[in-house]
Design an enzyme around this catalytic site. Structure first.
Site, short mmCIF file in Angstrom:
data_model
loop_
_atom_site.label_atom_id
_atom_site.label_comp_id
_atom_site.label_asym_id
_atom_site.label_seq_id
_atom_site.Cartn_x
_atom_site.Cartn_y
_atom_site.Cartn_z
N ILE B 73 -8.15 -12.66 13.87
CA ILE B 73 -9.39 -13.33 13.50
C ILE B 73 -10.43 -12.28 13.09
O ILE B 73 -11.25 -12.52 12.22
CB ILE B 73 -9.95 -14.16 14.69
CG1 ILE B 73 -8.88 -15.10 15.28
CG2 ILE B 73 -11.20 -14.94 14.28
CD1 ILE B 73 -8.32 -16.11 14.34
N GLY B 74 -10.37 -11.13 13.74
CA GLY B 74 -11.35 -10.09 13.41
C GLY B 74 -12.70 -10.34 14.03
O GLY B 74 -13.73 -9.92 13.49
N LEU B 75 -12.70 -11.05 15.18
CA LEU B 75 -13.94 -11.26 15.94
C LEU B 75 -15.04 -11.91 15.12
O LEU B 75 -16.22 -11.61 15.27
CB LEU B 75 -14.41 -9.93 16.56
CG LEU B 75 -13.43 -9.36 17.59
CD1 LEU B 75 -13.74 -7.90 17.89
CD2 LEU B 75 -13.46 -10.17 18.88
N ASN B 129 -15.91 -7.11 25.92
CA ASN B 129 -14.63 -7.01 25.20
C ASN B 129 -14.57 -5.61 24.58
O ASN B 129 -15.19 -5.35 23.55
CB ASN B 129 -14.58 -8.10 24.13
CG ASN B 129 -13.34 -7.99 23.26
OD1 ASN B 129 -12.45 -7.19 23.51
ND2 ASN B 129 -13.30 -8.81 22.22
N CYS B 132 -12.05 -3.06 20.73
CA CYS B 132 -12.73 -3.03 19.43
C CYS B 132 -12.80 -1.57 18.99
O CYS B 132 -13.01 -0.68 19.82
CB CYS B 132 -14.14 -3.61 19.59
SG CYS B 132 -14.95 -3.84 18.02
N LYS B 167 -13.25 -6.32 30.10
CA LYS B 167 -11.96 -6.92 29.73
C LYS B 167 -11.02 -5.83 29.24
O LYS B 167 -11.24 -5.23 28.19
CB LYS B 167 -12.17 -7.98 28.65
CG LYS B 167 -10.89 -8.74 28.32
CD LYS B 167 -11.19 -9.93 27.44
CE LYS B 167 -9.96 -10.74 27.17
NZ LYS B 167 -10.24 -11.86 26.26
N THR B 195 -5.22 -9.49 24.47
CA THR B 195 -3.94 -9.61 23.77
C THR B 195 -3.26 -8.24 23.66
O THR B 195 -3.90 -7.20 23.78
CB THR B 195 -4.17 -10.13 22.34
OG1 THR B 195 -5.17 -9.33 21.73
CG2 THR B 195 -4.64 -11.57 22.36
N GLY B 219 -0.27 -15.83 24.53
CA GLY B 219 0.63 -16.92 24.92
C GLY B 219 1.63 -16.49 25.98
O GLY B 219 1.64 -15.33 26.41
N THR B 269 -4.62 -19.31 24.68
CA THR B 269 -3.84 -19.93 23.60
C THR B 269 -3.39 -21.36 23.89
O THR B 269 -3.30 -22.18 22.98
CB THR B 269 -2.61 -19.04 23.31
OG1 THR B 269 -3.10 -17.73 22.98
CG2 THR B 269 -1.79 -19.55 22.15
C1 LIG Z 1 -7.16 -16.87 18.26
C2 LIG Z 1 -7.61 -15.97 19.37
C3 LIG Z 1 -8.90 -15.45 19.35
C4 LIG Z 1 -9.33 -14.61 20.36
N1 LIG Z 1 -10.60 -14.10 20.31
C5 LIG Z 1 -11.03 -13.30 21.32
C6 LIG Z 1 -12.37 -12.80 21.33
O1 LIG Z 1 -13.18 -13.11 20.45
N2 LIG Z 1 -12.73 -11.98 22.35
C7 LIG Z 1 -11.89 -11.64 23.37
O2 LIG Z 1 -12.29 -10.92 24.27
N3 LIG Z 1 -10.63 -12.12 23.38
C8 LIG Z 1 -10.18 -12.93 22.39
N4 LIG Z 1 -8.90 -13.42 22.44
C9 LIG Z 1 -8.03 -13.07 23.58
C10 LIG Z 1 -8.06 -14.17 24.65
O3 LIG Z 1 -9.34 -14.32 25.19
C11 LIG Z 1 -7.08 -13.89 25.78
O4 LIG Z 1 -7.54 -12.78 26.52
C12 LIG Z 1 -5.68 -13.58 25.31
O5 LIG Z 1 -5.33 -14.42 24.23
C13 LIG Z 1 -4.63 -13.75 26.41
O6 LIG Z 1 -4.65 -15.05 26.95
P1 LIG Z 1 -3.69 -16.25 26.42
O7 LIG Z 1 -2.30 -15.70 26.35
O8 LIG Z 1 -3.84 -17.34 27.43
O9 LIG Z 1 -4.19 -16.63 25.09
C14 LIG Z 1 -8.45 -14.27 21.43
C15 LIG Z 1 -7.17 -14.81 21.44
C16 LIG Z 1 -6.74 -15.65 20.44
C17 LIG Z 1 -5.35 -16.21 20.51
#
Ligand SMILES: Cc1cc2nc3c(=O)[nH]c(=O)nc-3n(C[C@H](O)[C@H](O)[C@H](O)COP(=O)(O)O)c2cc1C
Lengths: 288, 307
Positions: B73-75, B129, B132, B167, B195, B219, B269
């Site tokens: 997504i690129g934040l 976060n 980055c 985080k 992630t 996921g 997710t």
């Molecule tokens: C589409 C998407 C967007 C994400 N955007 C952010 C974000 O903006 N900031 C952040 O700290 N983590 C972001 N994450 C990470 C999630 O907050 C989470 O830490 C990570 O996906 C692991 O959890 P999950 O497996 O339950 O998704 C994003 C994850 C996904 C899949």
């Protein structure tokens, strides 16, 4: 709390029929009265893949057609080609297969306010939403004409149904196996003149959309496009399905463009709103 | 038996239950409101916020992989001020506790976002976060360097009025070393984990599936890594509250994270498959606690049998 009226319907539905269409295409009819009752052309449903639980995400499918016959439970058709593991599994669904669906989702095509001649231009499997659109436009008293394009005659999506739903249909194929050899935009201007079309609706691969949009801009015809983009959620939360759109400068936007969410702000956009310079013709591999 | 006690205390902030939603996986909440009562959640960790709006990456931004997905997504976010003006009041009105996730390209940018959120009503904690690129330092990730991590957290602590959670990223040699830098910098708690960097290629077109080639894997595919990270960090810092995240999709997953040492969890997710996922997970978790006759959710942390 039960879902509010803004919520899409979500639940298990049964497959009523599976059909193999022309060589590359499959169709599923599902029994989904709630979705059927609310669906409008251009909207989509998001379907989970049965059996394979390692596939987490839903796949978006344009609503190809609905059947609201009185005394009929209310069915929704989707059509697709096989692009990856998910669609491969889905193509094995048969009558009584249970599917988890969410829908209808997204913004539909906008209809002309007064009686208008409408030209529908579709390419390949991307033409999926046009049949539903044609039937509804006709139901509202508009004239509908069709251009269907594809690589070969096999890739023309449901040509007979297209004929039934419109006054005239013209075909183009890359190899000339059906209709005019070439692409839809080769005959667009001629069809616009012949049908006196005042609005164009289009969906299909990006290079085709770009060409149709350009042609419509030249002919000063309003054009709506139904966009396809990889999605994760389908309801606006993940920001995966980004579409570049023109925005007013100012209010924190100096660039004059930004990303819109295909799922909630689209999938139907006015062609003039798309920021075509930012659209990639050949994006990375798309596997659904 | 009476209902299990679900309230948790994270660095002095009380949450009505330990089930939060993960940053970037719940946007700013609105999209889920038609489907569920957001007050069922312990809180919402909102999409990461930067000083100015960030546009994010071109598509394709997502690709499904076995038991997971990659994202690039690129934040993308509208900037912290737009969030404060538009999204925060909406969440506050609905009585949803908000954890603001913040992001920046430099220590200075992180500090400016934290400063804007200082005393913001409804923002009960800050999640930093650090996954980055640091543009001041040859674009290495803050999260992979203890000094950069420490510098960001110290800076954020100086200006923020709320407890700070760092985080962590799993893409490091030793996650405990980064956790130590965060804690020494003054982090009240830790979010474990973000992630994991991954990549997928379409073999038909022979192209990477993401526009950026590599992206974040999330996921159930990453859950065992997340459990391991939570376990290692919680054993090194038993007093520091941890928000566990990575692949949670059931009540049992919540229990697993807590057994590994988490005080709360965030669902990511899994929200994308079903807008009511967090509510289902909550119900399953309560059922688990009841079945196991666990009276207070905070006991779970001490129940892992290691003997
Ligand atoms: C589409 C998407 C967007 C994400 N955007 C952010 C974000 O903006 N900031 C952040 O700290 N983590 C972001 N994450 C990470 C999630 O907050 C989470 O830490 C990570 O996906 C692991 O959890 P999950 O497996 O339950 O998704 C994003 C994850 C996904 C899949």
């Amino acid at each position: 709390m039960s879902p509010t009226k803004d919520a899409a319907w979500s639940g298990q539905v049964e497959v009523f029929a599976y059909r193999r269409l022309a060589e590359p295409y499959h169709s599923l009819t599902i029994v989904a009265p709630d979705i059927c009752a609310r669906a409008a052309p251009g909207q989509f449903i998001a379907v989970r893949t049965p059996d394979d639980r390692s596939l987490l995400l839903r796949r978006p499918f344009s609503i190809h057609r609905v059947d609201r016959r009185p005394g009929w439970a209310g069915t929704v058709d989707i059509v697709f080609d096989i692009r990856g593991r998910g669609t491969e599994v889905l193509a094995r669904a048969r009558q009584h297969t249970s599917l988890d669906v969410l829908g209808p989702l997204g913004r539909p095509f906008r209809f002309p306010k007064e009686q208008t001649n409408c030209l529908l231009v579709g390419g390949g499997i991307g033409a999926a939403p046009l049949l539903f659109l044609a039937e509804e436009l006709r139901g509202h008293g508009h004239r509908v004409d069709y251009i269907l394009g594809g690589r070969t005659s096999e890739h023309l999506l449901r040509p007979i149904e297209a004929k039934r739903a419109s006054l005239t249909v013209s075909f183009t194929t890359d190899d000339g196996s059906s209709g005019t050899q070439g692409v839809v935009t080769d005959i667009l201007e001629e069809r616009v003149r012949a049908t006196k079309a005042r609005v164009v609706y289009t969906c299909g691969p990006v290079p085709m959309l770009r060409a149709v949009a350009r042609e419509c801009a030249r002919l000063k015809l309003p054009c709506q496009v139904a966009w396809e983009e990889v999605m994760a959620c389908g309801f606006g939360a993940c920001l995966v399905c980004a579409v570049p759109v023109r925005l007013e400068r100012g209010a924190g936007n100096d660039e004059g463009w930004g990303w819109a969410r295909c799922c909630t702000e689209g999938p139907v956009f006015s062609a003039s709103r798309i920021h075509w310079e930012r659209v990639e013709d050949a994006p990375a591999g798309v596997t659904t | 038996m009476s209902d299990p006690r679900l309230e948790v205390d994270l660095a002095g902030v009380k949450f009505r239950n330990p089930i939060l939603t993960a940053s970037g996986c719940f946007h700013y909440g609105k999209e889920f409101a038609p489907y569920m009562d957001l007050r069922r959640l312990g809180g919402v960790i909102v999409k990461s916020l930067s000083v100015k709006p960030w546009p994010g990456h071109p598509p394709p931004r997502g690709a499904e992989t076995p038991s997971g997905m990659l994202n690039a997504i690129g934040l993308q976010n509208p900037g912290v001020q737009a969030f404060i003006d538009r999204d925060l009041p909406w969440l506050v009105q609905r009585k949803v506790p908000v954890i603001a996730s913040i992001v920046g390209h430099s220590v200075e940018e992180y500090i400016r976002v934290a400063d804007r959120l200082r005393n913001a009503p409804g923002v009960v904690a800050i999640e930093v976060n650090i996954s980055c690129p640091n543009l001041d330092d040859r674009s290495l990730m803050f999260s992979s360097n203890p000094d950069a991590t420490g510098a960001v957290i110290r800076g954020v602590r100086r200006v923020s009025s709320q407890p700070v959670f760092t985080k962590l990223s799993p893409d490091v040699t030793d996650i405990v070393e980064i956790a130590r830098a965060a804690v020494r910098g003054g982090s009240h708690g830790l979010s474990v984990m973000n992630t994991a960097l991954g990549m997928a290629i379409d073999t038909e077109s022979m192209r990477p599936k993401l526009s950026t080639f590599t992206g974040g894997l999330s996921g159930p595919a990453i859950k065992p890594i997340a459990i391991r990270c939570v376990y290692q960090v919680s054993r090194a810092f038993p007093e520091i509250p941890i928000i566990g995240q990575g692949g949670i999709n059931s009540g049992a997953d919540v229990a697993e994270f807590m057994l590994a040492g988490a005080s709360a969890v965030a669902v990511g997710t899994a929200n994308f498959t079903e807008p009511t996922t967090a509510k289902r997970i909550y119900d399953e978790f309560v059922e688990y606690l009841t079945r196991k006759r666990i009276k207070d959710v905070s006991q779970l942390k001490k129940m892992l049998k290691e003997g």
